[in-house]
Design a protein around this motif. Sequence first.
Motif, PDB file in Angstrom:
ATOM      1  N   UNK A 139     127.326  -5.682  23.310  1.00 19.56           N
ATOM      2  CA  UNK A 139     128.272  -6.692  22.824  1.00 19.56           C
ATOM      3  C   UNK A 139     129.040  -6.235  21.583  1.00 19.56           C
ATOM      4  N   UNK A 140     128.558  -5.187  20.916  1.00 20.55           N
ATOM      5  CA  UNK A 140     129.251  -4.615  19.756  1.00 20.55           C
ATOM      6  C   UNK A 140     130.127  -3.416  20.159  1.00 20.55           C
ATOM      7  N   UNK A 141     130.262  -3.195  21.453  1.00 22.11           N
ATOM      8  CA  UNK A 141     130.997  -2.054  22.018  1.00 22.11           C
ATOM      9  C   UNK A 141     130.415  -0.705  21.621  1.00 22.11           C
ATOM     10  N   UNK A 142     129.090  -0.660  21.503  1.00 25.33           N
ATOM     11  CA  UNK A 142     128.360   0.571  21.233  1.00 25.33           C
ATOM     12  C   UNK A 142     127.688   0.982  22.538  1.00 25.33           C
ATOM     13  N   UNK A 143     127.813   2.257  22.886  1.00 26.94           N
ATOM     14  CA  UNK A 143     127.184   2.729  24.121  1.00 26.94           C
ATOM     15  C   UNK A 143     125.678   2.502  24.052  1.00 26.94           C
ATOM     16  N   UNK A 144     125.113   2.061  25.170  1.00 24.60           N
ATOM     17  CA  UNK A 144     123.695   1.735  25.232  1.00 24.60           C
ATOM     18  C   UNK A 144     123.091   2.216  26.543  1.00 24.60           C
ATOM     19  N   UNK A 145     121.790   2.353  26.553  1.00 25.35           N
ATOM     20  CA  UNK A 145     121.057   2.650  27.780  1.00 25.35           C
ATOM     21  C   UNK A 145     120.545   1.360  28.419  1.00 25.35           C
ATOM     22  N   UNK A 146     120.612   0.246  27.710  1.00 20.03           N
ATOM     23  CA  UNK A 146     120.060  -1.032  28.169  1.00 20.03           C
ATOM     24  C   UNK A 146     120.914  -1.659  29.263  1.00 20.03           C
ATOM     25  N   UNK A 147     120.229  -2.182  30.269  1.00 24.24           N
ATOM     26  CA  UNK A 147     120.886  -2.943  31.332  1.00 24.24           C
ATOM     27  C   UNK A 147     119.974  -4.122  31.663  1.00 24.24           C
ATOM     28  N   UNK A 148     120.533  -5.326  31.647  1.00 28.04           N
ATOM     29  CA  UNK A 148     119.764  -6.524  31.989  1.00 28.04           C
ATOM     30  C   UNK A 148     119.531  -6.526  33.497  1.00 28.04           C
ATOM     31  N   UNK A 149     118.252  -6.627  33.911  1.00 27.60           N
ATOM     32  CA  UNK A 149     117.929  -6.546  35.340  1.00 27.60           C
ATOM     33  C   UNK A 149     117.463  -7.873  35.944  1.00 27.60           C
ATOM     34  N   UNK A 150     117.447  -8.919  35.189  1.00 26.06           N
ATOM     35  CA  UNK A 150     117.068 -10.266  35.648  1.00 26.06           C
ATOM     36  C   UNK A 150     115.581 -10.420  35.925  1.00 26.06           C
ATOM     37  N   UNK A 151     115.025  -9.553  36.760  1.00 29.13           N
ATOM     38  CA  UNK A 151     113.612  -9.670  37.129  1.00 29.13           C
ATOM     39  C   UNK A 151     113.104  -8.315  37.607  1.00 29.13           C
ATOM     40  N   UNK A 152     111.791  -8.203  37.758  1.00 25.78           N
ATOM     41  CA  UNK A 152     111.214  -6.952  38.265  1.00 25.78           C
ATOM     42  C   UNK A 152     111.667  -6.687  39.697  1.00 25.78           C
ATOM     43  N   UNK A 153     111.862  -7.734  40.470  1.00 22.53           N
ATOM     44  CA  UNK A 153     112.296  -7.571  41.862  1.00 22.53           C
ATOM     45  C   UNK A 153     113.662  -6.893  41.920  1.00 22.53           C
ATOM     46  N   UNK A 154     114.631  -7.429  41.156  1.00 21.46           N
ATOM     47  CA  UNK A 154     115.974  -6.844  41.166  1.00 21.46           C
ATOM     48  C   UNK A 154     116.006  -5.553  40.367  1.00 21.46           C
ATOM     49  N   UNK A 155     115.133  -5.437  39.369  1.00 20.71           N
ATOM     50  CA  UNK A 155     115.104  -4.258  38.514  1.00 20.71           C
ATOM     51  C   UNK A 155     114.782  -2.968  39.248  1.00 20.71           C
ATOM     52  N   UNK A 156     114.173  -3.066  40.426  1.00 18.14           N
ATOM     53  CA  UNK A 156     113.842  -1.842  41.169  1.00 18.14           C
ATOM     54  C   UNK A 156     115.084  -1.043  41.538  1.00 18.14           C
ATOM     55  N   UNK A 157     116.239  -1.683  41.539  1.00 21.31           N
ATOM     56  CA  UNK A 157     117.471  -1.004  41.931  1.00 21.31           C
ATOM     57  C   UNK A 157     118.071  -0.184  40.785  1.00 21.31           C
ATOM     58  N   UNK A 158     117.623  -0.441  39.547  1.00 18.51           N
ATOM     59  CA  UNK A 158     118.113   0.337  38.407  1.00 18.51           C
ATOM     60  C   UNK A 158     117.190   1.531  38.201  1.00 18.51           C
ATOM     61  N   UNK A 159     117.706   2.721  38.411  1.00 23.48           N
ATOM     62  CA  UNK A 159     116.909   3.939  38.296  1.00 23.48           C
ATOM     63  C   UNK A 159     117.229   4.725  37.021  1.00 23.48           C
ATOM     64  N   UNK A 160     118.345   4.444  36.395  1.00 26.37           N
ATOM     65  CA  UNK A 160     118.789   5.201  35.233  1.00 26.37           C
ATOM     66  C   UNK A 160     119.121   4.201  34.135  1.00 26.37           C
ATOM     67  N   UNK A 161     118.468   4.302  33.010  1.00 23.10           N
ATOM     68  CA  UNK A 161     118.711   3.380  31.914  1.00 23.10           C
ATOM     69  C   UNK A 161     117.447   2.617  31.569  1.00 23.10           C
ATOM     70  N   UNK A 162     117.555   1.766  30.562  1.00 20.79           N
ATOM     71  CA  UNK A 162     116.425   0.972  30.099  1.00 20.79           C
ATOM     72  C   UNK A 162     116.560  -0.442  30.620  1.00 20.79           C
ATOM     73  N   UNK A 163     115.535  -0.895  31.328  1.00 21.03           N
ATOM     74  CA  UNK A 163     115.551  -2.246  31.923  1.00 21.03           C
ATOM     75  C   UNK A 163     115.250  -3.288  30.846  1.00 21.03           C
ATOM     76  N   UNK A 164     116.123  -4.295  30.796  1.00 19.45           N
ATOM     77  CA  UNK A 164     115.944  -5.430  29.883  1.00 19.45           C
ATOM     78  C   UNK A 164     115.821  -6.672  30.731  1.00 19.45           C
ATOM     79  N   UNK A 165     114.844  -7.517  30.395  1.00 14.01           N
ATOM     80  CA  UNK A 165     114.611  -8.752  31.170  1.00 14.01           C
ATOM     81  C   UNK A 165     115.065  -9.966  30.386  1.00 14.01           C
TER      82      UNK A 165
END
Length: 165
Positions: A139-165
């Motif tokens: 939100x500060x326009x700084x590059x990040x590794x974080x990606x909101x994945x909603x839940x562990x079920x949907x999070x399985x599709x994110x393979x690169x980056x840091x999962x945030x719930x």
Amino acid sequence: MKAAFTLICFFFTVLCLGQTELDDMLQRYNTRSIPYISVEELRMLQTNESIIVLDAREKNEFEVSKIPSALYIGYSEFSSEGLSEKKIDKSTPIIVYCSLGIRSEVIGEKLKKEGYLNVKNLYGGIFEWKNNGYPVFDSQNVETENVHVCSKIWGKWLQNGTKVF
């Protein structure tokens, strides 16, 4: 040499199976009423200032990370009046994305009903974008590794980056 070849074959198989699973999942939830655009195609188009990228996720997801130049339109709070306020020409190419491409298809359909003529759905959404190594920004326009994945079920599709719930 044989071990290297075996390793390459293994990774190729994993990549292909992963793509097939994503294809199957999107086919199950989507009607393809909004044509897909690949993350590679969007990446190439980002140098073109005449496209609009819209984020159809919830505000808390958008605040964790977004695709560069994306505008928040939301999903549960989506309103076509919000786009009217942004003064987007109805013939402008619009790319809509969410986590994987399911919610963005729904929003894309609403945009088409409102008369937007050139709407595409980002195949695999922000997860596929990040999985391909493309940058996301907080939100500060700084590059990040974080990606909101909603839940562990949907999070399985994110393979690169840091999962945030």
